[in-house]
Write a protein that holds these residues in place. Structure first.
Motif, PDB file in Angstrom:
ATOM      1  N   THR A  82       0.801  -1.287   0.147  1.00 29.57           N
ATOM      2  CA  THR A  82      -0.085   0.054   0.093  1.00 29.57           C
ATOM      3  C   THR A  82       0.727   1.272   0.071  1.00 29.57           C
ATOM      4  OG1 THR A  82      -1.636  -1.165   1.298  1.00 29.57           O
ATOM      5  CG2 THR A  82      -1.767   1.304   1.211  1.00 29.57           C
ATOM      6  N   LEU A 139      -0.486   8.983   4.409  1.00 28.84           N
ATOM      7  CA  LEU A 139      -1.302   9.409   5.573  1.00 28.84           C
ATOM      8  C   LEU A 139      -1.875  10.976   5.419  1.00 28.84           C
ATOM      9  CD1 LEU A 139      -1.990   8.736   8.665  1.00 28.84           C
ATOM     10  CD2 LEU A 139       0.184   9.803   9.179  1.00 28.84           C
ATOM     11  N   ARG A 160       3.962   5.151  10.447  1.00 31.94           N
ATOM     12  CA  ARG A 160       2.659   5.865   9.673  1.00 31.94           C
ATOM     13  C   ARG A 160       3.255   6.554   8.438  1.00 31.94           C
ATOM     14  NH1 ARG A 160      -1.647   8.819  12.793  1.00 31.94           N
ATOM     15  NH2 ARG A 160       0.167   9.702  13.826  1.00 31.94           N
ATOM     16  N   ASN A 210       5.160   6.670   3.619  1.00 30.91           N
ATOM     17  CA  ASN A 210       4.275   6.837   2.013  1.00 30.91           C
ATOM     18  C   ASN A 210       4.054   8.312   2.082  1.00 30.91           C
ATOM     19  OD1 ASN A 210       4.174   4.212   1.545  1.00 30.91           O
ATOM     20  ND2 ASN A 210       2.148   3.799   2.643  1.00 30.91           N
ATOM     21  N   TYR A 234      -6.433  -1.462  14.322  1.00 35.16           N
ATOM     22  CA  TYR A 234      -5.150  -1.239  14.481  1.00 35.16           C
ATOM     23  C   TYR A 234      -4.542  -0.339  15.716  1.00 35.16           C
ATOM     24  CZ  TYR A 234      -4.140  -2.895   9.728  1.00 35.16           C
ATOM     25  OH  TYR A 234      -4.218  -3.794   8.729  1.00 35.16           O
ATOM     26  N   SER A 260       6.311   1.888   7.415  1.00 38.11           N
ATOM     27  CA  SER A 260       4.721   1.552   7.102  1.00 38.11           C
ATOM     28  C   SER A 260       4.427   0.390   7.574  1.00 38.11           C
ATOM     29  CB  SER A 260       4.717   1.796   5.520  1.00 38.11           C
ATOM     30  OG  SER A 260       3.610   1.543   5.224  1.00 38.11           O
ATOM     31  N   ASP A 261       3.204   0.288   8.177  1.00 35.94           N
ATOM     32  CA  ASP A 261       2.673  -0.799   8.657  1.00 35.94           C
ATOM     33  C   ASP A 261       1.204  -1.101   8.017  1.00 35.94           C
ATOM     34  OD1 ASP A 261       0.953   0.966  10.093  1.00 35.94           O
ATOM     35  OD2 ASP A 261       0.751  -0.162  11.920  1.00 35.94           O
ATOM     36  N   ARG A 262       1.264  -0.730   6.739  1.00 32.01           N
ATOM     37  CA  ARG A 262       0.064  -0.922   5.910  1.00 32.01           C
ATOM     38  C   ARG A 262      -0.156  -2.305   5.442  1.00 32.01           C
ATOM     39  NH1 ARG A 262      -2.010   4.052   4.383  1.00 32.01           N
ATOM     40  NH2 ARG A 262      -1.734   5.760   5.975  1.00 32.01           N
TER      41      ARG A 262
END
Length: 920
Positions: free
Chosen positions: A96, A100, A136, A139, A479, A554-556
């Motif tokens: 992804t 944000l 977060r 991106n 989350y 990023s933890d998407r």
């Protein structure tokens, strides 16, 4: 050198290679941090909404081509779901890549706002600004600041605008007669008998028997040529000694493109949307040392649509031939058959659905001055609670339809009609469902320290704790994130600048072995214009060089990649004498026991410059290496393993580029003008994706772009049997003259999947995005135009009927017919017509790749402000009248469709708006 050449060419084509409303003197508002512009070392871009409004009902769509570094493409055009696709500095992940979005410091959808509520939009583009956001931030971050009150008497701003929307570039499909000719031609090419006789063709041509030989333009029957939009906004700004406020109410009404000629008298199936929102932002001086900031936003919206989902309905409009059946037969029953559905009946006779959306966004921030303890010390506490939900009320029914077949005598003359009926007419039945529910709770605590001594040294430092829980409806959709942040900025004589960010950030989605990661960033700046040797350079008003390096994350991604478990439906077992199959639980994918967040290592170098008190310039070069990207590892393990292989953190991508923004503003007497633009070039390259063995290097995705288009290289069409016999064997299907001829890439005399090569560019996003604006003003009249363009972008022509005609009882487009191969038109663009599933012609190849470059006029506005002497007589401070147009034209290579909408869906549109604003 190739990259430099591409940048140069794209810059030349864009006319103006720089940024609209670029403000190099930017305030970093992350976590409510406030860094003076001359002391900022981060790469950021800002736009102020009051000077940049459009008539779009979604403020995210007002950002097209406005900000360097922000790549924005049109998404869905349905009023209630029309967010654009956005990336910051391209794409550096195979996962992804969306940025944000924070509104007043809290993650919320940009579409929840109206343009009148927004003060500014800022894009954070480098590690110096993104590392604050831990897992977060990788991106990119878009910060949106809403308006606040002023400590003076109340001011009222009101506006209304009315818009007419018209569909933009709907494909033209063949009429009944042309379709029948095309079908006969395709059957002849396939070596089959004609479907329609000469008398049938004549009936189509003359319209003498519209029931058996109809000519229905389904596009015109389902859609009308215009829709309307209403927008009303009122805001109240003011305050007194201890309280200031900004309050606003906004209404949007959108009435869509559905043709109402066949609407039921009992209900409407129009694609319509109504939204009402109200905001209150309060700043309260609770004590001399305590400031309380309270923000509230409430939303109510309702959208109406046909019971048939628009993603299902709109392909029917183009797929059903004009010759298939009438809208209604002479008996008053809907036309249809047992193969294809009637698009008009599906749009009006199956009922309707109503979506009801509710949202509350609330946050409270307390800022306490602690200078009684030590000078420059302060603290903040903030809490936010958001609750969004969508409920669907569905009123659906079935309808009766009939299929007509001619009865012919031995000479082929029609003597009767056979009517076969299907379905049944039923009453509306009611059902309801919960579409989605999203609850977000956020808590922040911060301690600030500011110190300035000897007018030479300035220190700003902060320690921040951030915690949030984002819960969506469904299993494993919650989350939780937690961050510990330290930030320090130092300036010496306001010339030599340094910033340090240290973030320790964790996420519940990460593996149980370690849910936290460390994200540092360091940056520095040099205000060159403040040096003594620059005092004689009067042309340069401001010049700063800056550089940054850091790590963001990023933890998407979804839950359970680190879990080992069994799952139903994985395996089947056979029991008994008859070998009956029974489904059972099976071992699911192996776990990733070292699950990590994506990690981005980023470097940036930039300059900010102001010249002649009119010219503003900002330019940056950047490089990013993204590691720990989740990829499927099945290609690097043998299937002998007997179980699905794990999703591993083996992916690696590098992303690099250049961006620039420039604006020139000047006044000559009563005449003012502005020229501005921006340019972004961002190229990515897959370094590793666990791709596994490929026999030829040109087959590898590794080393190419994310979303790179791959296919066979077409070198023409087979002209005759001798041409076929003298060419490599086509392994996909038997070929005849008019079929596509492909290049044998590996020289084995066989055309197969081993002959696929990279073609064009990425189909996901362009490498080059640019925008430019022109503004003119004379006394009370102003004119402004905003353009957006993209380059180094590949589109795929794969819409059925439009580019895959006739096969599977589908329609055929005028575009295809005008460009198809025939014995008389051998220098064609597309292969011959066929009714068969032709695996040779309709597969990924250069035939279907299109140059995706475009330049669009996104917004143009002509405005007139009434003279103050007139306005003051009626006790107003300002009256402004305006006319706006959006998406009025596009220069591109597609011509027959919107280049941003190469599929069958709700139409994109041009928009013509008139309105006025009043200030009291």
């Amino acid at each position: 050198m190739k990259i430099i050449k591409e940048i140069y060419v794209a810059a030349f084509l864009s006319v103006s290679v720089f940024s609209y409303a670029q403000d190099t003197k930017m305030v970093n508002r992350g976590f409510n941090l406030s860094v003076p512009s001359e002391e900022s070392t981060a790469a950021v871009s800002t736009i102020y909404m009051d000077a940049s409004k459009t008539s779009d009902i979604n403020p995210a769509n007002s950002l097209y081509g406005r900000l360097p570094g922000l790549i924005s493409l049109q998404g869905s055009t349905v009023a209630w779901d029309n967010d654009p696709t956005m990336y910051v500095r391209g794409l550096a992940t195979m996962g992804t890549g969306t940025p944000l979005v924070l509104i007043d410091g809290f993650e919320r959808p940009l579409s929840s706002l109206s343009q009148d509520e927004i003060e500014s939009v800022t894009v954070l583009k480098d590690a110096a600004s993104q590392a604050l956001y831990g897992v977060r931030g990788a991106n990119g971050v878009i910060l949106v600041t809403t308006k606040r009150g002023i400590l003076e008497g109340m001011k009222v701003h009101a506006s209304y605008q009315f818009g007419i929307n018209t569909p933009f570039r709907l494909p033209d499909m063949a009429d009944g007669y042309t379709y029948a000719l095309a079908m006969n031609e395709a059957l002849r090419m396939d070596g089959l008998s004609a479907l329609y006789s000469n008398s049938d063709l004549e009936a189509f041509r003359t319209g003498s028997n519209p029931e058996l030989f109809p000519n229905v333009n389904w596009k015109d029957e389902v859609l009308r040529n215009k829709g309307t939009t209403h927008q009303f906004n009122a805001s109240f700004t003011g305050g007194g000694k201890n309280v200031s406020y900004f309050a606003a109410i906004n209404y949007i009404g959108d009435n869509g493109f559905m043709n109402e000629n066949y609407f039921s008298p009992d209900y409407s199936s129009q694609m319509s949307w109504d939204k009402l929102s109200a905001r209150a932002n309060l700043d309260i001086n609770a004590t001399k040392l305590t400031l309380v900031k309270l923000n509230l936003l409430g939303e109510l919206s309702q959208h109406n649509r046909p019971a048939t989902e628009y993603s299902t309905l709109f392909p029917m409009i183009y797929d059903v031939p004009a010759a298939a059946f009438p809208v209604k037969t002479s008996t008053g029953v809907w036309g249809g058959d047992n193969v294809r559905k009637n698009p008009v009946a599906e749009s009006v006779a199956k009922g309707f659905s109503v979506g009801n959306d509710r949202a509350l966004y609330a946050d409270l921030r307390i800022i306490q001055d602690l200078s009684v303890l030590t000078s420059g010390l302060s603290a903040e506490l903030a809490i936010a609670y958001d609750n969004r939900a969508s409920y669907w009320d569905n009123k659906t029914k079935n309808y009766l339809y009939e299929s007509l077949q001619p009865v012919r005598d031995n000479g082929g003359t029609i003597i009767d009609i056979t009517r076969t009926r299907y379905g049944q007419e039923t009453d509306l039945s009611f059902s309801s469902s919960l579409g989605y529910q999203n609850r977000v709770t956020t808590f922040e605590a911060k301690v600030n320290y500011e110190k300035n001594w000897q007018d030479m040294h300035q220190l700003n430092a902060a320690v921040i704790y951030h915690q949030e829980e984002n819960s969506l409806k469904g299993i494993n959709n919650t989350y939780r994130r937690q961050s510990y942040i330290g930030n320090a900025s130092y300036a010496y004589k306001s010339k030599y600048l340094a910033d340090l960010v240290l973030t320790y950030s964790g996420s519940s989605v990460l593996g149980s072995s370690d849910k936290y990661a460390f994200f540092p960033a360091i940056s520095a700046g040099w205000v060159i214009s403040s040096e003594d040797f620059m005092k004689e350079v009067t042309a340069i008003d401001y010049l700063k060089a800056r550089a940054s390096w850091g790590i963001t994350g990023s933890d998407r991604f979804a839950y359970d990649y680190d879990k080992y478990y069994f799952k139903t439906g994985i395996s089947s077992y056979f029991f008994g004498d008859n070998n009956n199959s029974v489904s059972g639980n099976g071992e699911f994918r192996l776990p990733n026991l070292k699950l990590k967040p994506e990690t981005a290592y980023k470097f940036n170098f930039g300059i900010d410059m102001e010249v002649f008190k009119r010219l503003s310039l900002s330019a940056d070069v950047f490089y990013e290496k993204r590691t720990n990207i989740l990829v499927n590892s099945s290609a690097i393990y043998s299937s002998v393993l007997g179980v699905s292989t794990p999703i591993l953190n083996d992916g690696e991508v590098k992303n690099y580029g250049f961006e620039a923004g420039l604006s020139w503003r000047d006044r000559i007497g009563d005449f003012t003008y502005m020229l501005a633009g921006n340019f972004t070039f961002a190229r990515n390259e897959i370094v590793n994706m666990d791709e596994g063995y490929k026999p030829y290097d040109y087959l590898k995705n590794t080393g190419n772009r994310i979303g790179q288009y791959y296919g066979l290289e077409a070198i023409g069409f087979f002209q005759d049997e001798a041409d076929i016999a003298g060419s490599p064997v086509q392994s996909f299907s038997n070929v005849v003259p008019g079929d596509v001829k492909y290049k044998d890439q590996n020289g084995d005399k066989v055309i197969d999947d081993y002959d696929k090569v990279a073609i064009g560019y990425s189909t996901v996003l362009p490498e080059i995005m640019y925008g430019f604006s022109i503004g003119l003003g004379y006394k009370n009249v102003s004119l402004k135009a905003d353009f957006q363009g993209v380059a180094n972008y590949t589109l795929v022509r794969n819409m059925s009927s439009m580019y895959r005609p006739l096969v599977g009882n589908k329609n055929v487009s005028q575009h295809y017919l005008e460009n198809r191969w025939t014995p008389e038109n051998t220098n064609a663009r597309y292969p011959r017509l066929t009714t068969k599933q032709n695996d040779n012609n309709f597969r990924e190849s250069s035939i279907w790749a299109e140059n995706g470059n475009f330049l669009k006029l996104r917004n143009v506005e002509l405005a007139y402000t009434l003279p103050k002497s007139w306005v003051n007589k009626i006790r107003l401070s300002n009256i402004n009248l305006f006319a706006r147009g959006m998406n009025l034209f596009s220069f591109d290579h597609v011509k027959d469709m919107d280049p941003e909408q190469m599929y069958a869906t709700y139409p994109s549109f041009r928009s013509y708006n008139i309105g006025l604003t009043l200030d009291f």
